[in-house]
Design an enzyme around this catalytic site. Structure first.
Site, PDB file in Angstrom:
ATOM      1  N   CYS A 113      79.185  50.039  29.243  1.00  0.00           N
ATOM      2  CA  CYS A 113      79.039  50.324  30.670  1.00  0.00           C
ATOM      3  C   CYS A 113      77.750  51.111  30.949  1.00  0.00           C
ATOM      4  CB  CYS A 113      80.306  51.040  31.164  1.00  0.00           C
ATOM      5  SG  CYS A 113      80.438  51.084  32.963  1.00  0.00           S
ATOM      6  N   HIS A 213      84.906  47.581  29.505  1.00  0.00           N
ATOM      7  CA  HIS A 213      85.402  48.691  28.676  1.00  0.00           C
ATOM      8  C   HIS A 213      86.307  48.194  27.544  1.00  0.00           C
ATOM      9  CE1 HIS A 213      83.828  52.207  30.846  1.00  0.00           C
ATOM     10  NE2 HIS A 213      83.782  51.355  31.853  1.00  0.00           N
ATOM     11  N   GLU A 215      86.982  49.618  24.834  1.00  0.00           N
ATOM     12  CA  GLU A 215      87.777  50.713  24.227  1.00  0.00           C
ATOM     13  C   GLU A 215      89.175  50.797  24.832  1.00  0.00           C
ATOM     14  OE1 GLU A 215      85.474  51.140  26.456  1.00  0.00           O
ATOM     15  OE2 GLU A 215      86.165  52.649  27.916  1.00  0.00           O
TER      16      GLU A 215
END
Ligand code: MN
Length: 234
Positions: A113, A213, A215
């Protein structure tokens, strides 16, 4: 165990007991993703002296550059757009310098990001300051729960395709800015259906940037877990 440097962001506390104090922080999902991939997380302050940055570059085997606030447009030579979000100039200056050192180090780096946007700026690129002003076909900033929002098509010549071996991915979307003019030497690895750049790579070295994202998805999507294993096993 590979030592993986994870950057931080800075927030101003609103809690009555610490109101006005700044807090450097990293969302637990980033730390979990690195641990799940077998890496040893090293948390890096978001404001460092040049000497400290060099020590972190030396210490770490790889890097995860995390997401966060918008980036001061002056750092890529533009005036702030009316709908540019909040930014922290001191953090931006420090992290842009750190991102340049990460690129120079040629150590593996996954830039997520804002991290990907910093990579683009570090290489001379610019950002789209407010996606909705350009196109409202997809609401890239719609779902802050991290649910799947849109797809992205991977370019067969990109580093991301070589790693994931798939033409299309389904991803979350928590950004209202994106890569504008592409930084020098970068390759566009993936695009959303509306043309927004969702992934970049540097062909000569192990550097991947993703606008979504991953993660948040490592426990539900093996492809996203693979991105972090790529950093820890490189
Ligand atoms: Mn998106």
């Amino acid at each position: 165990m590979k030592k993986i440097g994870i950057t931080t962001s800075q927030i101003i506390m609103m809690d009555p007991s610490l109101c006005g104090y700044k807090k450097m922080n990293v969302t637990t999902t980033y730390v979990h993703a690195v641990q799940k991939a077998g890496g040893l997380p090293i948390i890096i302050p978001c404001i460092c002296s040049e000497e400290e940055m060099k020590q972190y570059i030396e210490l770490c085997d790889g890097f995860v550059l995390i997401g966060g606030m918008d980036i001061a447009p002056v750092l890529y030579g533009e005036m702030p757009h009316a709908k540019c979000g909040a930014y922290d100039y001191d953090v931006d200056v420090s992290q842009l310098a750190f991102t340049k050192l990460v690129i120079e180090s040629k150590k593996p780096a996954l830039a997520i990001c804002r991290g990907m946007q910093l990579v683009n700026i570090a290489l001379g690129g610019t950002l789209i300051q407010d996606i909705p002003s350009l196109s409202q076909e997809i609401n890239h900033a719609f779902d802050y729960d991290g649910n799947i929002v849109h797809t992205a098509s991977l370019d067969k010549d990109g580093g991301l395709y070589r790693l994931l071996q798939t033409d299309t991915i389904a991803i979350n979307s928590l950004h209202h800015q994106a890569v504008g003019k592409l930084g020098q030497g970068l390759h566009v690895d993936a695009k959303a259906p509306d043309g927004i750049i969702e992934a970049i790579s540097l062909p000569e070295q192990p550097l991947l940037g993703v606008q979504w994202h991953p993660e948040m998805m490592v426990d539900t999507d093996p492809l996203m877990a693979k991105l972090f294993c790529w950093v820890t096993e490189h």
